[in-house]
Design a protein around this motif. Structure first.
Motif, PDB file in Angstrom:
ATOM      1  N   CYS A 101       0.844  -0.991   0.079  1.00 58.36           N
ATOM      2  CA  CYS A 101       0.615   0.510   0.271  1.00 58.36           C
ATOM      3  C   CYS A 101       0.969   1.328   0.213  1.00 58.36           C
ATOM      4  N   LEU A 102       2.278   1.650   0.903  1.00 59.87           N
ATOM      5  CA  LEU A 102       2.431   2.679   1.377  1.00 59.87           C
ATOM      6  C   LEU A 102       3.849   2.472   0.101  1.00 59.87           C
ATOM      7  N   ASP A 103       3.577   1.782  -0.909  1.00 64.48           N
ATOM      8  CA  ASP A 103       4.484   1.548  -2.194  1.00 64.48           C
ATOM      9  C   ASP A 103       3.716   2.438  -3.275  1.00 64.48           C
ATOM     10  N   ALA A 104       1.980   2.235  -3.121  1.00 67.10           N
ATOM     11  CA  ALA A 104       1.225   2.232  -4.074  1.00 67.10           C
ATOM     12  C   ALA A 104       0.615   4.105  -4.008  1.00 67.10           C
ATOM     13  N   ARG A 105       1.240   4.335  -2.610  1.00 69.29           N
ATOM     14  CA  ARG A 105       1.511   6.021  -2.569  1.00 69.29           C
ATOM     15  C   ARG A 105       0.275   6.399  -1.583  1.00 69.29           C
ATOM     16  N   ALA A 106       0.320   5.236  -1.047  1.00 63.69           N
ATOM     17  CA  ALA A 106      -0.979   4.795   0.347  1.00 63.69           C
ATOM     18  C   ALA A 106       0.037   6.511   0.727  1.00 63.69           C
ATOM     19  N   ASP A 107      -0.522   7.342   1.884  1.00 61.85           N
ATOM     20  CA  ASP A 107       0.548   8.161   2.540  1.00 61.85           C
ATOM     21  C   ASP A 107       0.119   7.316   3.758  1.00 61.85           C
ATOM     22  N   ASP A 108      -0.291   7.322   4.608  1.00 60.33           N
ATOM     23  CA  ASP A 108      -0.219   6.152   5.592  1.00 60.33           C
ATOM     24  C   ASP A 108      -1.139   5.380   5.684  1.00 60.33           C
ATOM     25  N   PHE A 109      -0.724   3.723   7.060  1.00 56.01           N
ATOM     26  CA  PHE A 109      -1.171   3.208   6.631  1.00 56.01           C
ATOM     27  C   PHE A 109      -1.304   2.913   8.276  1.00 56.01           C
ATOM     28  N   LEU A 110      -2.639   2.324   9.384  1.00 54.47           N
ATOM     29  CA  LEU A 110      -3.225   2.405  10.764  1.00 54.47           C
ATOM     30  C   LEU A 110      -3.712   1.151  10.886  1.00 54.47           C
ATOM     31  N   VAL A 111      -3.200   0.088  11.763  1.00 53.75           N
ATOM     32  CA  VAL A 111      -3.721  -1.339  11.470  1.00 53.75           C
ATOM     33  C   VAL A 111      -4.723  -1.231  12.159  1.00 53.75           C
ATOM     34  N   LYS A 112      -6.099  -2.116  12.114  1.00 57.74           N
ATOM     35  CA  LYS A 112      -7.207  -1.919  13.851  1.00 57.74           C
ATOM     36  C   LYS A 112      -7.018  -3.216  14.090  1.00 57.74           C
ATOM     37  N   PRO A 113      -6.919  -2.946  15.685  1.00 58.52           N
ATOM     38  CA  PRO A 113      -7.997  -1.862  16.001  1.00 58.52           C
ATOM     39  C   PRO A 113      -6.802  -0.747  16.294  1.00 58.52           C
ATOM     40  N   PHE A 114      -7.234   0.006  15.927  1.00 64.31           N
ATOM     41  CA  PHE A 114      -6.252   1.465  16.185  1.00 64.31           C
ATOM     42  C   PHE A 114      -7.207   2.484  17.456  1.00 64.31           C
ATOM     43  N   ARG A 115      -6.475   3.714  18.476  1.00 66.63           N
ATOM     44  CA  ARG A 115      -7.111   4.769  19.200  1.00 66.63           C
ATOM     45  C   ARG A 115      -7.651   5.718  17.747  1.00 66.63           C
ATOM     46  N   THR A 116      -8.679   6.484  18.069  1.00 63.70           N
ATOM     47  CA  THR A 116      -8.944   7.465  17.864  1.00 63.70           C
ATOM     48  C   THR A 116      -8.603   8.545  17.800  1.00 63.70           C
ATOM     49  N   GLY A 117      -7.367   9.022  18.535  1.00 58.06           N
ATOM     50  CA  GLY A 117      -6.615   9.826  19.211  1.00 58.06           C
ATOM     51  C   GLY A 117      -5.339   9.974  17.970  1.00 58.06           C
ATOM     52  N   GLU A 118      -4.912   8.801  17.868  1.00 56.61           N
ATOM     53  CA  GLU A 118      -3.947   8.189  17.206  1.00 56.61           C
ATOM     54  C   GLU A 118      -4.002   8.592  15.393  1.00 56.61           C
ATOM     55  N   LEU A 119      -5.513   8.074  15.133  1.00 62.85           N
ATOM     56  CA  LEU A 119      -6.551   8.479  13.802  1.00 62.85           C
ATOM     57  C   LEU A 119      -5.742  10.321  13.096  1.00 62.85           C
ATOM     58  N   LEU A 120      -6.688  10.739  14.436  1.00 65.55           N
ATOM     59  CA  LEU A 120      -7.087  11.712  14.500  1.00 65.55           C
ATOM     60  C   LEU A 120      -5.626  12.634  13.991  1.00 65.55           C
ATOM     61  N   ALA A 121      -4.535  12.120  14.830  1.00 66.59           N
ATOM     62  CA  ALA A 121      -3.132  12.470  14.752  1.00 66.59           C
ATOM     63  C   ALA A 121      -2.699  12.625  13.190  1.00 66.59           C
ATOM     64  N   ARG A 122      -3.290  11.445  13.284  1.00 63.36           N
ATOM     65  CA  ARG A 122      -2.000  10.983  11.279  1.00 63.36           C
ATOM     66  C   ARG A 122      -2.870  11.234  10.118  1.00 63.36           C
ATOM     67  N   VAL A 123      -4.450  12.051  10.630  1.00 62.95           N
ATOM     68  CA  VAL A 123      -4.863  12.936   9.970  1.00 62.95           C
ATOM     69  C   VAL A 123      -4.832  14.509   9.485  1.00 62.95           C
ATOM     70  N   ARG A 124      -4.349  14.744  10.322  1.00 63.12           N
ATOM     71  CA  ARG A 124      -3.562  15.794  11.012  1.00 63.12           C
ATOM     72  C   ARG A 124      -2.158  15.841  10.169  1.00 63.12           C
ATOM     73  N   THR A 125      -1.770  15.452  10.243  1.00 61.17           N
ATOM     74  CA  THR A 125      -0.362  14.520   9.149  1.00 61.17           C
ATOM     75  C   THR A 125      -0.473  15.073   8.046  1.00 61.17           C
ATOM     76  N   ALA A 126      -1.043  14.439   7.833  1.00 61.51           N
ATOM     77  CA  ALA A 126      -1.202  14.276   6.336  1.00 61.51           C
ATOM     78  C   ALA A 126      -1.758  15.471   5.796  1.00 61.51           C
ATOM     79  N   LEU A 127      -3.137  15.981   6.303  1.00 62.51           N
ATOM     80  CA  LEU A 127      -3.292  17.464   5.667  1.00 62.51           C
ATOM     81  C   LEU A 127      -2.361  18.513   6.094  1.00 62.51           C
ATOM     82  N   ARG A 128      -0.560  18.015   7.466  1.00 63.88           N
ATOM     83  CA  ARG A 128      -0.357  19.478   7.006  1.00 63.88           C
ATOM     84  C   ARG A 128       0.737  19.329   5.345  1.00 63.88           C
TER      85      ARG A 128
END
Length: 188
Positions: A51-78
């Motif tokens: 997925c990362l080689d196919a140019r995904a910006d990040d990969f998060l394995v389930k289950p995950f913490r909501t705070g971590e997802l939100l932090a990764r969203v903020r980073t991707a948007l920056r």
């Protein structure tokens, strides 16, 4: 979503009911650089790397913490590209509508194979720049094909037959001897 609205970020689950999410990722990357965060229960390294080689910006394995997802969203948007990607590229009588996946030469629709289309959109996204054989191979075929320069020669030849008025004397897709190819930009 209304007609002209574009997402600022995509959160994509690989486990879709109708199609594998990795195929959706590849299709989106044919025309867009919107940040994409992959969510999946798949946790093996091979899937993550693919997925990362196919140019995904990040990969998060389930289950995950909501705070971590939100932090990764903020980073991707920056880190998202600042320029708005052109949906329609035109040079001479060639037009490429990347949002609709339509390629025209004059008024005639051009049928391209998936490799030819991936190759053309790579050139369109980098119009005016010289792309090396190695870069083209890694972007279209993947990192394991980086030394297979004959692939680019064959497919560029096929592409020229479809987009150039005179494929033996190309004016749109130019060979940079010993280096690679360059798609002329609208400003050239």
């Amino acid at each position: 979503m209304a007609g002209t609205e574009r997402p600022e970020l995509i959160i994509l689950d690989l486990g879709l009911p109708d199609m594998d999410g990795s195929l959706v990722l590849k299709k989106i990357r044919e025309w867009s650089t919107v940040p994409i965060i992959i969510l999946s229960v798949r946790s093996n390294e091979t899937d993550i790397i693919a997925c990362l080689d196919a140019r995904a910006d990040d990969f998060l394995v389930k289950p995950f913490r909501t705070g971590e997802l939100l932090a990764r969203v903020r980073t991707a948007l920056r880190h998202r590209p600042r320029s708005i990607e052109k949906e329609l590229f035109t040079i001479g009588n060639l037009s490429v509508d990347m949002s609709l996946r339509i390629v025209k030469k004059g008024e005639e629709n051009i049928k391209l194979t998936s490799i030819e289309y991936s190759l053309l959109t790579l050139f369109v996204r980098n119009a005016g720049r010289v792309l090396t054989h190695k870069y083209i191979l890694e972007q279209v075929w993947g990192p394991t094909f980086s030394e297979e320069a004959q692939y680019t020669r064959v497919y560029v030849g096929q592409l020229r037959k479809k987009i150039e008025d005179d494929p033996s004397n190309p004016k749109i897709l130019i060979t940079e001897s010993g280096i690679g190819y360059r798609l002329m930009s609208e400003n050239d």
